[in-house]
Design an enzyme around this catalytic site. Sequence first.
Site, short mmCIF file in Angstrom:
data_model
loop_
_atom_site.label_atom_id
_atom_site.label_comp_id
_atom_site.label_asym_id
_atom_site.label_seq_id
_atom_site.Cartn_x
_atom_site.Cartn_y
_atom_site.Cartn_z
CE LYS A 190 -3.01 -104.51 46.66
NZ LYS A 190 -2.82 -105.87 47.22
CD GLU A 263 -14.23 -101.83 57.22
OE1 GLU A 263 -13.57 -101.70 58.28
OE2 GLU A 263 -14.45 -102.90 56.66
CB CYS A 297 -12.00 -104.67 60.59
SG CYS A 297 -13.48 -104.96 59.63
CD GLU A 391 -7.31 -103.65 63.83
OE1 GLU A 391 -8.35 -103.98 63.30
OE2 GLU A 391 -6.44 -102.96 63.25
P1 NAI Z 1 -2.75 -103.47 55.14
O1 NAI Z 1 -3.58 -102.28 55.44
O2 NAI Z 1 -1.30 -103.31 55.03
O3 NAI Z 1 -3.25 -104.13 53.78
C1 NAI Z 1 -4.55 -104.08 53.27
C2 NAI Z 1 -4.50 -103.94 51.75
O4 NAI Z 1 -3.85 -102.73 51.37
C3 NAI Z 1 -3.70 -105.04 51.06
O5 NAI Z 1 -4.34 -105.33 49.83
C4 NAI Z 1 -2.36 -104.39 50.81
O6 NAI Z 1 -1.65 -104.94 49.74
C5 NAI Z 1 -2.76 -102.98 50.50
N1 NAI Z 1 -1.75 -101.94 50.76
C6 NAI Z 1 -0.72 -101.99 51.64
N2 NAI Z 1 -0.04 -100.82 51.59
C7 NAI Z 1 -0.67 -100.03 50.71
C8 NAI Z 1 -0.46 -98.71 50.24
N3 NAI Z 1 0.52 -97.95 50.69
N4 NAI Z 1 -1.31 -98.19 49.32
C9 NAI Z 1 -2.34 -98.93 48.87
N5 NAI Z 1 -2.57 -100.20 49.27
C10 NAI Z 1 -1.76 -100.74 50.17
O7 NAI Z 1 -3.07 -104.57 56.20
P2 NAI Z 1 -2.19 -105.85 56.51
O8 NAI Z 1 -0.73 -105.61 56.48
O9 NAI Z 1 -2.68 -106.89 55.63
O10 NAI Z 1 -2.58 -106.07 58.00
C11 NAI Z 1 -1.97 -105.24 58.99
C12 NAI Z 1 -2.94 -104.95 60.07
O11 NAI Z 1 -4.02 -104.19 59.52
C13 NAI Z 1 -3.62 -106.15 60.68
O12 NAI Z 1 -2.90 -106.74 61.68
C14 NAI Z 1 -4.87 -105.53 61.20
O13 NAI Z 1 -4.59 -104.91 62.41
C15 NAI Z 1 -5.21 -104.47 60.18
N6 NAI Z 1 -6.22 -104.92 59.21
C16 NAI Z 1 -7.45 -104.39 59.28
C17 NAI Z 1 -8.43 -104.83 58.43
C18 NAI Z 1 -9.79 -104.30 58.44
O14 NAI Z 1 -10.67 -104.95 57.92
N7 NAI Z 1 -10.03 -103.14 58.97
C19 NAI Z 1 -8.18 -105.88 57.47
C20 NAI Z 1 -6.82 -106.33 57.42
C21 NAI Z 1 -5.90 -105.85 58.28
#
Ligand code: NAI
Length: 776
Positions: A190, A263, A297, A391
């Site tokens: 996804k 990750e 990240c 972050e």
């Molecule tokens: P997120 O963690 O909410 O989303 C990442 C992925 O997980 C997306 O595909 C989303 O649809 C999915 N997702 C969301 N809730 C879920 C759940 N309960 N179960 C399974 N999948 C779920 O990150 P978001 O909202 O895009 O960004 C929020 C913050 O997260 C950013 O500001 C940043 O701080 C951090 N982030 C960290 C990343 C990394 O590479 N470590 C990448 C993106 C965001």
Amino acid sequence: MPSVSGIMETMEYGPSVEDAGAVRAWLAARGDFGHFIGGAFTAPVGPFAVIDPASGAVLAQVSQGSADDVARAVRAARKAQPKWAALSGHERARFLYAIARVIQKRERFLSVLETLNNGKPIRESRDIDVPLVVRHFYHHAGWAELRDSEFPGHTSLGVCAQVIPWNFPLLMLAWKIAPALAAGNTVVLKPAEFTPLTALAFAEICAEVGLPAGVVNIVTGDGETGELLVSADVDKVAFTGSTEVGRAIARATAGSAKRLTLELGGKSPFIVMPDADLDAAVEGVVDLIWFNQGQVCCAGSRILVAESVSARFERLLCARMERLRVGAPLDKSTDVGAIVHPIQKARILSICDRAVAAGAELVGGAAEEGCFIAPGYLRNIAPANPGMSEEIFGPIATLSTFRTPDEAADLANNTRYGLAASIWSESATVATDMAARVRAGVVWVNCANIFDAAAPFGGVRESGYGREGGRAGMLDYLAAPKVREKRDPAPKPISALPEGYGTPGQIDRTPKLYIGGAQKRPDGGASYQAQGALIPLGSRKDIRNAVEAAHAGRAKWLGLGAHGRAQVLYFIAENLSQRHREFAALTSESEVDTAIRRCFFYAGFADKFDGTTIAARPGHLVHVQPEPHGVMGIACPNGSGLAGFLSLVLPAIAVGNTVVAVASQSNPLAALMLYQVLDTSDVPGGVVNIVTGARDPLIAELAAHDDVQAIWYSGAGLEAVQMAAAETVKPVWAVPAHDWQREAAQGRAFLRHASRDKTIWLPYGALPAGTGSTSY
Ligand code: NAI
């Protein structure tokens, strides 16, 4: 059109915009997107708009995956999996190779599509992301070919659920799909709701190369779809995204036997030592934080600079920052592109506002019209400021100073995360010392933001667990060779006996807990009966004391070095063998023999379970070093009080961990009597702490403890332990139920689970890194 003399006058760059015609034509021809399930696109349903963040224009309509879509995709993957796994490694390798070739041919198309949808500058997607995607598929074509010879006896896991974020949409897809397929798994992926378009283009490539239907399935949608996928009938979940969602996923998969890699977020330190090449370090900041709008990240978003050079560093930094060009992502001379979505822009600005309200000073960082924020940094920022701990995930770094290397290491580690670190010093001694001290999965010395498919990537602490890339990444998609399992007998229920129970004589002979190298009566003084003796009933307080002792014992144990630790393990064997009869009376002759052999085995391995240097890139030494977790909590098997105990404790300490071991509940005597052996074998106090009592609540206490870094659990109550560990994002290894007297109950797998890789990048050579030659 400007004249040549006019250009000479202004020295302005003219626009140099990448042509998006082919991508726009593809989008127009495709219309609304459905999901890619079982080798074909479904009809679009309930579509939501996907935008170009640079202009706000709608690029496409994409379907929101429902429970039914997810179930269908998982069924398709399940159906395809046995056939895919039954192909020879070579056949799978040919598919991965074909995917790499097609992506390589379409590099331009995919880069433009990525930039349109994500807002990152075309230079980033064209020169870094998409070439790395190609590299991942080639690298893993190699692993597919070599799987059976390099991982003998290993098998695929089955169906993998993969959920990825929006910052590197196609690269994250490659990191996840390539190893899964190479290992013989099928996947349902996804993509993030903001950036699904390159994943959908990738689905077309899968169809084009004739990948069997159902091997790769793409379901689009938001977090709800992700949640449905994580709880579907899958065998592994691989997630990249925020720590908060990572935690929720760890809870959702607790007790399910699904393998999990996380990750997660980071707040990585960028350490500039006093002897650093400051110009190079400034370029590092530009590369690591600003070129990607800080949407990485592992962004080194906390700049820590030696006070003696901080004024000069800041001058250079500001001069460079002011010249960065913020603007149209498709323009080849743009440095800083668009933030992925207005929601994300608002999030970045809100953290900056709170940081400024808490006393920090913002340099640069102006919010511009649309999804743009100029690069900037927060200075005069206190450690407790939200800008320091949260972050930001935008082009805003923090800058603070330190006076000594110790202070630099303390500041660097003063975070709940541990993803990456970038260290700048012209002294190899200083840089490698700091590389060893920072708690991070990846360390870049005098470089930043370099990745390779052969170099494991992943974090420690709240940045998650598991590795992507290289050998370690493959192991996370493979099932270990099957062992003949022997069910561990369930512990007999405990009923506490009050302090002073029994005759005074009995109490004197009562064994005690072993904490910090000394025998301790349990807090509260209660006992229970097992093996005809009064066994101390350890409490939460005892666990906390044991964790403290384990921390105190770490420096000495690590300071002994691998050879020193091997010597101690041999001593344990020697002393056990001198007390053979005594221990045999508590267990059996053969169990004591096994215990002695196990000591020899891990003593032998203590100085041989080593790191490797990989040839990831010309001009770089990339060293992958297995590091101990730190303090481990171990719930030992119930059935085998001595061999089971040592089979888990020895590999953990052999690699340099200190442990709090909760002994068998029904057969704890041999473990408790080990204190004499440990004392006489020069095991430093705190390295092995032994607690007895109600095993499952005690290990749950360890799993919830902030200062315990990993848990091994052997028993039937895995769910509660994983739930407790989810809060602190702790890896839990569900130790298979072995026959502890067999040889299969020892091996590299135990050492691997007792450690995690730290990947250290060290560029070398007098010529610029990457030229591939150091000859003059
Ligand atoms: P997120 O963690 O909410 O989303 C990442 C992925 O997980 C997306 O595909 C989303 O649809 C999915 N997702 C969301 N809730 C879920 C759940 N309960 N179960 C399974 N999948 C779920 O990150 P978001 O909202 O895009 O960004 C929020 C913050 O997260 C950013 O500001 C940043 O701080 C951090 N982030 C960290 C990343 C990394 O590479 N470590 C990448 C993106 C965001």
